[in-house]
Motif scaffolding. Structure first.
Motif, PDB file in Angstrom:
ATOM      1  N   ILE A   1       0.829  -1.204   0.000  1.00 56.44           N
ATOM      2  CA  ILE A   1       0.000   0.000   0.000  1.00 56.44           C
ATOM      3  C   ILE A   1       0.865   1.256   0.000  1.00 56.44           C
TER       4      ILE A   1
ATOM      5  N   ALA B   1     -10.706   5.819  -0.918  1.00 57.68           N
ATOM      6  CA  ALA B   1     -10.728   4.564  -0.163  1.00 57.68           C
ATOM      7  C   ALA B   1     -11.120   3.396  -1.060  1.00 57.68           C
ATOM      8  N   GLY B   2     -12.121   3.605  -1.907  1.00 58.49           N
ATOM      9  CA  GLY B   2     -12.513   2.551  -2.838  1.00 58.49           C
ATOM     10  C   GLY B   2     -11.401   2.204  -3.805  1.00 58.49           C
TER      11      GLY B   2
ATOM     12  N   PHE C   1      -8.743   0.282  -1.926  1.00 57.15           N
ATOM     13  CA  PHE C   1      -9.240  -1.039  -1.537  1.00 57.15           C
ATOM     14  C   PHE C   1      -8.973  -2.049  -2.653  1.00 57.15           C
TER      15      PHE C   1
ATOM     16  N   ILE D   1      -5.445  -3.014  -2.395  1.00 59.55           N
ATOM     17  CA  ILE D   1      -5.198  -3.895  -1.252  1.00 59.55           C
ATOM     18  C   ILE D   1      -5.535  -5.342  -1.619  1.00 59.55           C
ATOM     19  N   VAL D   2      -6.698  -5.535  -2.233  1.00 59.93           N
ATOM     20  CA  VAL D   2      -7.101  -6.881  -2.655  1.00 59.93           C
ATOM     21  C   VAL D   2      -6.104  -7.440  -3.659  1.00 59.93           C
TER      22      VAL D   2
ATOM     23  N   TRP E   1     -18.024   5.478  -3.157  1.00 58.56           N
ATOM     24  CA  TRP E   1     -17.227   4.264  -2.944  1.00 58.56           C
ATOM     25  C   TRP E   1     -17.145   3.433  -4.219  1.00 58.56           C
TER      26      TRP E   1
ATOM     27  N   LEU F   1     -14.028   2.267  -6.610  1.00 53.41           N
ATOM     28  CA  LEU F   1     -13.754   0.893  -7.033  1.00 53.41           C
ATOM     29  C   LEU F   1     -13.544   0.821  -8.541  1.00 53.41           C
TER      30      LEU F   1
END
Length: 225
Positions: A33, A72-73, A76, A79-80, A151, A155
């Motif tokens: 990250i 944040a999305g 994320f 991160i995945v 969000w 993504l």
């Protein structure tokens, strides 16, 4: 760690002494990250700015909160992806330590991955993904103004960015995930193809450089073999 075939296995893919696998995953994802934030922020910032402008024109309140949720999305998704990368890398590392023949094939395989990643820069698929990254958000009137929509927008940004950077990320992982010089070069490449005028031409130029690097790695691997 020195390996058969004249290369070194990065300790990023292994557990430290006394460390659990959960701890190893957490350590890698934390490093991932930090690395991805440094690499993607130069090209993410303009996208966030365009988003703020679009929803600002629609008179939406809570601009800061919605922008944070988009970010944040976005991260994320990374991160995945980092968790998946670690699982794949750790699995391959375990096999390479057990199978000397596989370890000896790594330099050649790495060169081939770099070569393919460079060729991908010339593809229509790359051009389409790059266009998605450069595209402004939907018209302000069509943007939904809820936290959930922000969000989901994050993504989508993360997924498009991941697709667009797939080849360059592969080069980073193959050549040196812990190498600051490689990370700086990949960051510059990602930023240039997103922000420089004529991004598609820049992507092709980067692809040509990567193809030459891949060819060099293959020739060197064959010579060592």
């Amino acid at each position: 760690m020195p390996m058969p075939g004249g290369w070194s296995l990065s300790m990023a893919w292994t557990r430290m002494c006394g460390q659990s696998w959960l701890g190893a995953v957490a350590s890698f994802v934390g490093m991932w990250i930090v690395m991805m934030t440094a690499m993607m922020l130069p090209s993410l910032t303009p996208a966030l700015w365009r988003y703020r402008q679009a929803i600002g024109r629609a008179g939406v309140a809570r601009l800061d909160l919605l922008t944070v949720l988009v970010s944040a999305g976005y991260f994320f998704v990374w991160i995945v992806l980092g968790m998946a990368v670690f699982a794949l890398g750790a699995g391959l590392a375990a096999l390479e330590m057990q199978l000397p023949a596989l370890a000896r094939a790594v330099p050649l395989a790495s060169g081939m991955v770099v070569l393919v990643a460079g060729a991908l820069q010339f593809s229509g698929w790359k051009a389409r993904q790059l266009a998605c990254c450069l595209r402004a958000p939907e018209h302000a009137g069509a943007l939904r103004r809820s936290a959930g929509a922000a969000w989901r927008h994050g993504l989508r940004l993360g997924l498009h960015c991941g697709y667009c950077c797939a080849g360059l990320t592969a080069v980073l992982l193959v050549i040196g995930v812990m190498d600051l010089y490689v990370m700086a070069a990949i960051t510059a490449a990602i930023t240039a193809e997103r922000l420089a005028p004529g991004g598609e031409r820049v992507a092709r130029f980067i692809g040509a450089v990567i193809v030459m690097a891949g060819a060099f790695l293959i020739v060197r691997a064959v010579g060592i073999g």
